[in-house]
Design a protein around this motif. Structure first.
Motif, PDB file in Angstrom:
ATOM      1  N   GLY A 108       2.681 -33.288  33.930  1.00  0.00           N
ATOM      2  CA  GLY A 108       1.364 -33.035  33.377  1.00  0.00           C
ATOM      3  C   GLY A 108       0.657 -34.300  32.958  1.00  0.00           C
ATOM      4  O   GLY A 108       1.237 -35.386  32.919  1.00  0.00           O
ATOM      5  N   GLY A 109      -0.596 -34.129  32.647  1.00  0.00           N
ATOM      6  CA  GLY A 109      -1.401 -35.242  32.169  1.00  0.00           C
ATOM      7  C   GLY A 109      -2.317 -34.767  31.061  1.00  0.00           C
ATOM      8  O   GLY A 109      -2.760 -33.625  31.044  1.00  0.00           O
ATOM      9  N   GLU A 118      -7.994 -32.253  27.108  1.00  0.00           N
ATOM     10  CA  GLU A 118      -7.834 -31.651  28.419  1.00  0.00           C
ATOM     11  C   GLU A 118      -6.382 -31.840  28.861  1.00  0.00           C
ATOM     12  O   GLU A 118      -5.831 -32.937  28.807  1.00  0.00           O
ATOM     13  CB  GLU A 118      -8.771 -32.324  29.410  1.00  0.00           C
ATOM     14  CG  GLU A 118      -8.769 -31.655  30.757  1.00  0.00           C
ATOM     15  CD  GLU A 118      -9.711 -32.354  31.723  1.00  0.00           C
ATOM     16  OE1 GLU A 118     -10.931 -32.314  31.489  1.00  0.00           O
ATOM     17  OE2 GLU A 118      -9.218 -32.957  32.698  1.00  0.00           O
ATOM     18  N   VAL A 119      -5.782 -30.745  29.304  1.00  0.00           N
ATOM     19  CA  VAL A 119      -4.373 -30.800  29.715  1.00  0.00           C
ATOM     20  C   VAL A 119      -4.263 -30.242  31.115  1.00  0.00           C
ATOM     21  O   VAL A 119      -4.783 -29.164  31.393  1.00  0.00           O
ATOM     22  CB  VAL A 119      -3.499 -29.946  28.777  1.00  0.00           C
ATOM     23  CG1 VAL A 119      -2.036 -29.984  29.208  1.00  0.00           C
ATOM     24  CG2 VAL A 119      -3.635 -30.426  27.342  1.00  0.00           C
ATOM     25  N   LYS A 120      -3.616 -30.972  31.995  1.00  0.00           N
ATOM     26  CA  LYS A 120      -3.372 -30.425  33.331  1.00  0.00           C
ATOM     27  C   LYS A 120      -1.888 -30.529  33.642  1.00  0.00           C
ATOM     28  O   LYS A 120      -1.178 -31.372  33.094  1.00  0.00           O
ATOM     29  CB  LYS A 120      -4.197 -31.152  34.380  1.00  0.00           C
ATOM     30  CG  LYS A 120      -3.981 -32.631  34.389  1.00  0.00           C
ATOM     31  CD  LYS A 120      -5.025 -33.326  35.258  1.00  0.00           C
ATOM     32  CE  LYS A 120      -4.654 -34.809  35.303  1.00  0.00           C
ATOM     33  NZ  LYS A 120      -5.716 -35.676  35.691  1.00  0.00           N
ATOM     34  N   GLY A 133       3.013 -22.419  42.924  1.00  0.00           N
ATOM     35  CA  GLY A 133       1.651 -22.109  42.510  1.00  0.00           C
ATOM     36  C   GLY A 133       0.801 -23.371  42.534  1.00  0.00           C
ATOM     37  O   GLY A 133       1.201 -24.416  43.032  1.00  0.00           O
ATOM     38  N   ASN A 134      -0.368 -23.239  41.976  1.00  0.00           N
ATOM     39  CA  ASN A 134      -1.265 -24.390  41.938  1.00  0.00           C
ATOM     40  C   ASN A 134      -1.266 -25.043  40.578  1.00  0.00           C
ATOM     41  O   ASN A 134      -0.971 -24.421  39.579  1.00  0.00           O
ATOM     42  CB  ASN A 134      -2.701 -23.935  42.235  1.00  0.00           C
ATOM     43  CG  ASN A 134      -2.830 -23.471  43.651  1.00  0.00           C
ATOM     44  OD1 ASN A 134      -2.261 -24.065  44.550  1.00  0.00           O
ATOM     45  ND2 ASN A 134      -3.554 -22.392  43.835  1.00  0.00           N
ATOM     46  N   GLY A 135      -1.640 -26.285  40.552  1.00  0.00           N
ATOM     47  CA  GLY A 135      -1.790 -26.958  39.269  1.00  0.00           C
ATOM     48  C   GLY A 135      -2.920 -26.299  38.492  1.00  0.00           C
ATOM     49  O   GLY A 135      -3.773 -25.627  39.046  1.00  0.00           O
ATOM     50  N   LEU A 136      -2.877 -26.478  37.177  1.00  0.00           N
ATOM     51  CA  LEU A 136      -3.940 -25.895  36.354  1.00  0.00           C
ATOM     52  C   LEU A 136      -4.433 -26.919  35.360  1.00  0.00           C
ATOM     53  O   LEU A 136      -3.732 -27.874  35.031  1.00  0.00           O
ATOM     54  CB  LEU A 136      -3.414 -24.710  35.558  1.00  0.00           C
ATOM     55  CG  LEU A 136      -3.381 -23.330  36.205  1.00  0.00           C
ATOM     56  CD1 LEU A 136      -2.978 -22.298  35.171  1.00  0.00           C
ATOM     57  CD2 LEU A 136      -4.721 -22.968  36.801  1.00  0.00           C
ATOM     58  N   ARG A 137      -5.638 -26.674  34.881  1.00  0.00           N
ATOM     59  CA  ARG A 137      -6.201 -27.587  33.893  1.00  0.00           C
ATOM     60  C   ARG A 137      -6.776 -26.756  32.757  1.00  0.00           C
ATOM     61  O   ARG A 137      -7.489 -25.783  32.985  1.00  0.00           O
ATOM     62  CB  ARG A 137      -7.310 -28.379  34.563  1.00  0.00           C
ATOM     63  CG  ARG A 137      -7.910 -29.483  33.750  1.00  0.00           C
ATOM     64  CD  ARG A 137      -9.255 -29.870  34.360  1.00  0.00           C
ATOM     65  NE  ARG A 137      -9.098 -30.188  35.770  1.00  0.00           N
ATOM     66  CZ  ARG A 137      -9.067 -31.424  36.264  1.00  0.00           C
ATOM     67  NH1 ARG A 137      -9.160 -32.443  35.439  1.00  0.00           N
ATOM     68  NH2 ARG A 137      -8.940 -31.632  37.542  1.00  0.00           N
ATOM     69  N   MET A 148      -2.723 -24.842  23.566  1.00  0.00           N
ATOM     70  CA  MET A 148      -2.731 -25.326  24.948  1.00  0.00           C
ATOM     71  C   MET A 148      -1.316 -25.483  25.460  1.00  0.00           C
ATOM     72  O   MET A 148      -1.013 -25.135  26.601  1.00  0.00           O
ATOM     73  CB  MET A 148      -3.432 -26.668  25.016  1.00  0.00           C
ATOM     74  CG  MET A 148      -4.870 -26.521  24.751  1.00  0.00           C
ATOM     75  SD  MET A 148      -5.763 -27.025  26.181  1.00  0.00           S
ATOM     76  CE  MET A 148      -6.663 -28.311  25.427  1.00  0.00           C
ATOM     77  N   ALA A 149      -0.473 -26.027  24.617  1.00  0.00           N
ATOM     78  CA  ALA A 149       0.919 -26.188  25.034  1.00  0.00           C
ATOM     79  C   ALA A 149       1.512 -24.818  25.352  1.00  0.00           C
ATOM     80  O   ALA A 149       2.221 -24.632  26.345  1.00  0.00           O
ATOM     81  CB  ALA A 149       1.725 -26.878  23.926  1.00  0.00           C
TER      82      ALA A 149
END
Lengths: 438, 358, 169
Positions: A108-109, A118-120, A133-137, A148-149
């Protein structure tokens, strides 16, 4: 001549064997696997802006704890990692993660700018060498970093298990202090993992059995502030409360919202007899659902609102019954030895959790909605009052210890019976109710 | 007259004798060998199976959160309590923070296996580099040290066997680093590492019999020579036949014994993690895949069939099954190479019903 | 039988009062408060006092496990309570029902209510006006004794009649 014969013989045999060999794939059946936590790794999320180092670390820790706490995952600590993730977009060295036996990897970033966070993230199936699956933001505020965590952890959980998560949720319960014969009780609400504790009432009056609304914005509870048990609803955000019943001639308790949030099921005692009623919140009108000399209480709706499960002692001992949401004929579903109470319908609709008393022990158990497949998950001096996590996989309940020094605390257990553990609390607690996913 | 009769009689006897002991059964010695092998194997496997069955899938409680928590043992309710199950084993096991014993059990059988005969790695016949791709050492049971065209071949065969030494696999794995980059850039391919070479290798293998030039040496090393007996010409023919049948590429010998099948089953099942509380635990899924001769998965592991559960549950069950097959292959599943044709294509059905504890 | 019991109680009450009063005399008659012979208003000796009700008549009845019907002792106590209430019409009562901890929360609330109601019903049948009596349940929330043994549980399974001065009627 003989040679010819021999060769022919051999040839035909070879052909025969070749033919034999060609009979489809090898088929085997596996019926025994292992039950073990899936090893995963969450290297610290990459801090992509100035000053987001600490929050990146904290986020990663909360995600790891959420996953490990389920008992379905086991974290492989950073000290064992071979490679590190320094850039969110870099290719993953699957071999390095395979080498430490991490089956799932979360990268993650994090970016912080002012008050914005912002967390992705991405989830990887290491052995298949591909992303799950796909990454998420996610975007939010810095104060909401824990949520968010939890949202990231929910997504990871859901990708790997195929089911919804439950980490971004709260629990409302009764916080308890003081000795057994002078217990002070007050309503408290916290994140499911114990963080962000907040009180909703003071301890001047006994409060019991709070219950979340289907949207998690309101809580129903029973209070003795008028001297008699009556039902109140409190708005979680504003902490403003309102009495729903104020009938001086009777006592009301065991309230539960309907799935559409518009009515409240409750148990009302008139003339010493407890029956079930439904009240329309807007109009305040009450409708009687049961009518008999036996005790009917602890009602709970099915997730689609069509049925109600409740406990009744009409057969002589406490047992579980199901009836339509407008009352009428009730079918008994509990038939084992002992007494059954506090039934709660799972949000998945497939199971009913309950408290069972038998031979001086208390158990939390689950059964299918027709009463079959009864399974006991716990056993102790006094366990009661189960509540379901939003994904129907985990149950939280009250456990009380015996004797003058006895205290009530909260425990949780997986629906399979595994991973029984105590919930982190300040002091004692009872009557938990789990919110829906927020 | 008498002489004629004698000669005729003798010839007939000879023919009969030869038919009985020569040609007809020549085809069998391979099975004899194989049987010999499997006898040993079966015992071990059965011992392993017994050992395997003894511990119910152990629950590895990795979260030692509550030292103060009492170990929960749900009371065994009285008999009259029909529908109630006794989940005690779970609870009891949940108390143990130790790792699964299952894994260690399985390492036992592998070493001994037949192939003492095998260690003679006669020949890097490596014209077949194509055929014997990747794999660094096939540990013990495999007679051949695959000489892989890649740099990987780090001979630490023993360490790769046991699960708990997975950390030790590092050298091997990292040796594979060369292959990995492929994966990274081709995100969607499952086991992409394996796709490329085995597929190529498989082509010639498919042409089967005639390709004896590719494999033959391997075989003779394992097959002590009984085939090469008797009649020279016959022997030659037989040698050809036996080597053909033994050639991994060729349609191979008799079908796998139940011991060998069990070996594969046991190998895979220890990597099959079942989440008994999930909806995927209601799904029975069948996956299909192909193995190259070293026993490694080549190509995709595809979903063949699934019953029970909704789509999401099926996907999860499929992914678990796929992970199980991929994780446990290590350097390749242990299967008799001479029967390759019988196990080149595999379909495994994963049925968690028994694990759902009612 | 009832009359005999009532008489017996009256006599007993008088006798007790007699014992306590050094002057040896006690009855419903009023003396001027300076006299040592008069029972102090509000004291236990004063048969119209709450203290008397609580300690002499007995303000609570106990129940057997899982039971909400009055046992024999309970009936006797409720009888005298009823009589007292009828003789002292200026009081109203709230009957509090309780349960021991060996049960789930809601059911115990309902059980306590049943117990309180059992007492109330009997009082009404004895002639106490229904409007003077309310019931309340505390379930298992207010245990008297805190050990987790039957000796404590027995004390906790109770219905307590709590008097308040109220508008009579």
């Amino acid at each position: 001549m003989i040679r010819l014969l021999a060769t022919l013989l051999m040839a035909s045999m070879m052909l025969g064997q070749m033919a034999l060999a060609q009979n489809g794939p090898l088929r085997i059946e596996i019926t025994e696997g292992v039950i073990e936590p899936l090893p995963f790794a969450v290297p610290d999320f990459v801090a992509e802006s100035q000053g987001s180092n600490q929050i990146s670390k904290d986020l990663s820790r909360v995600i790891a704890e959420d996953l490990s706490g389920t008992g379905l995952f086991r974290e492989i600590p950073a000290s064992a990692h071979i490679s590190t993730i320094t850039h969110f977009g870099s290719p993953v060295q699957f071999a390095d993660w395979k080498a430490i036996n991490a089956q799932a990897l979360v990268t993650g970033g994090v970016t912080v700018s002012g008050n914005n966070l912002e967390v992705k993230f991405r989830v990887w199936d290491v052995f298949a060498g591909q992303e799950l699956g796909n990454g998420l933001r996610f975007k939010g505020t810095v104060d909401g970093w824990r949520r968010m965590a939890h949202k990231v952890a929910d997504a990871v959980y859901s990708r790997i298990t195929g089911e919804g998560g439950y980490f971004d949720s709260r629990v409302v319960y009764v916080s308890e202090t003081g000795p057994k014969n002078d217990r002070k009780k007050r309503l408290a609400i916290m994140d499911y993992d114990g963080a962000n504790l907040q009180y909703l009432t003071d301890s001047s009056a006994i409060v019991l059995a709070p219950r979340f609304s289907p949207t998690g914005d309101r809580v129903l509870y029973t209070s003795y502030e008028t001297g008699f048990p009556q039902i109140y609803v409190v708005d979680v955000g504003s902490v403003r409360k309102k009495a729903l019943s104020n009938d001086t001639g009777s006592m009301s308790f065991a309230p539960r919202f309907s799935p559409d949030g518009k009515s409240v099921l409750m148990s009302v005692t008139e003339g010493g007899n407890a029956d079930l009623f439904r009240m329309d919140i807007a109009s305040g009108k009450r409708q009687r659902l049961t009518n008999g000399p036996s005790i009917e209480t602890a009602p709970s709706y099915s997730p689609d609102g069509s049925k109600i499960v409740f406990e009744s002692d009409r057969s002589g001992t406490q047992q579980l019954y199901i009836m339509g949401s407008n009352g009428g004929e009730a079918t008994r579903i509990s038939f084992g030895q002992g007494r059954y109470g506090t039934p709660v319908w799972s949000p998945r609709g497939d199971l009913i959790a309950f408290t069972k008393q038998n031979k001086g022990r208390f158990h939390i158990g689950v059964m299918r909605t027709d009463g079959s497949d009864e399974r006991l998950l716990t056993s102790s001096f006094l366990d009661e009052g189960p509540t379901w996590a939003p994904n129907g996989r985990v149950i939280m309940f009250t456990r009380e210890t015996r004797g003058a020094e006895g205290v009530s605390v909260l425990y949780s257990v997986d629906v399979s019976g595994r991973n029984l553990k105590r919930v982190r609390l300040n002091g004692g607690g009872s009557d938990p109710s789990w919110s829906p996913l927020q | 007259m008498h002489i004629g009769q004698y000669i005729s009689g003798f010839a007939h006897a000879g023919l009969i004798g030869w038919v009985m002991f020569g040609g007809a059964f020549r085809a069998d010695p391979p099975p004899l060998e194989v049987t010999g092998v499997s006898v040993i194997t079966t015992e071990e496997f059965e011992a392993v199976l017994k050992a395997q069955e003894a511990p119910t899938p152990s629950t590895d409680v990795a979260v030692p959160v509550i030292p103060e928590a009492e170990i929960e043992t749900p009371a065994v309710t009285s008999r009259a309590d029909a529908p109630v199950d006794v989940p005690t084993p779970t609870e009891a096991e949940a108390g143990e923070p130790d790792a699964t014993p299952d894994l260690s059990d399985l390492t036992a059988p592998e070493p001994q296996d037949v192939t003492d005969e095998a260690p003679v790695l006669p020949t890097p016949e490596v014209d077949t580099a194509v055929v014997i791709p990747e794999r660094s050492l096939r540990p013990v049971p495999r007679p051949v040290p695959r000489v892989a065209p890649e740099p990987v071949a780090q001979p630490k065969p023993d360490t790769t066997i046991s699960d708990e030494l997975q950390e030790a696999i590092k050298p091997d794995e990292s040796g594979k680093a060369a292959e990995e980059p492929k994966e990274e850039t081709s995100p969607e391919a499952a086991s992409s590492e394996i796709v490329t070479e085995p597929k190529e290798a498989d082509a010639p293998a498919a042409s089967a019999a005639p390709s004896r030039s590719v494999r033959p040496r391997v075989r003779p090393a394992t097959r002590p020579e009984p085939s090469k007996g008797t009649d020279a010409a016959v022997a030659a023919a037989l040698a050809e036949a036996s080597s053909e049948s033994s050639t991994p590429a060729a349609p191979s010998g008799p079908p796998l014994t139940s011991g060998e099948k069990d070996g594969l089953r046991v190998s895979v099942q220890q990597c099959w993690v079942v989440d008994v509380g999930s909806r995927a635990a209601d799904v029975t899924v069948t996956v299909g895949f192909s193995l190259d001769q070293s026993g490694k998965v080549q190509g995709d592991i595809r979903l063949v069939n699934a019953t029970g559960g909704d789509e999401s549950a099926v996907q999860t069950a499929y992914q678990s099954a796929r992970r199980a097959v991929l994780r446990c292959q290590k350097t390749g599943y242990e299967l008799p190479i001479e029967k390759y044709d019988h196990w080149r294509d595999v379909e495994i059905t994963f049925n968690p019903e028994k694990m759902r504890r009612k | 039988m009832k009359y005999l019991t009532k008489a017996a109680f009256l006599v007993a009450g008088l006798a007790l009062a007699a014992c306590n009063d050094t002057s040896g005399l006690a009855s419903g008659t009023n003396y001027d408060t300076n006299s040592a012979i008069t029972p102090e208003a509000g004291s236990v000796e004063d048969a119209t006092s709450v203290a008397h009700f609580q300690q002499v008549i007995g303000d609570r009845v106990l129940f057997d496990v899982d039971q909400s019907t009055l046992n024999e002792t309970g009936r006797l106590t409720v009888l005298s309570q009823s009589n007292w209430l009828m003789a002292n019409a200026e009081y109203i009562a709230v009957i509090e029902g309780h349960a021991d901890e060996q049960g789930t929360r809601e059911y115990n609330l309902a059980l306590g209510a049943r117990r309180a109601s059992a007492v109330r019903e009997m009082m009404i049948s004895q002639g106490v006006a229904a409007t003077r009596l309310r019931t309340l349940s505390y379930g298992k929330e207010r245990p008297l004794e805190v050990c987790s043994e039957e000796t404590c549980y027995a004390q906790n399974r109770r219905a307590v009649t709590v008097l308040t001065a109220g508008v009579s009627g």
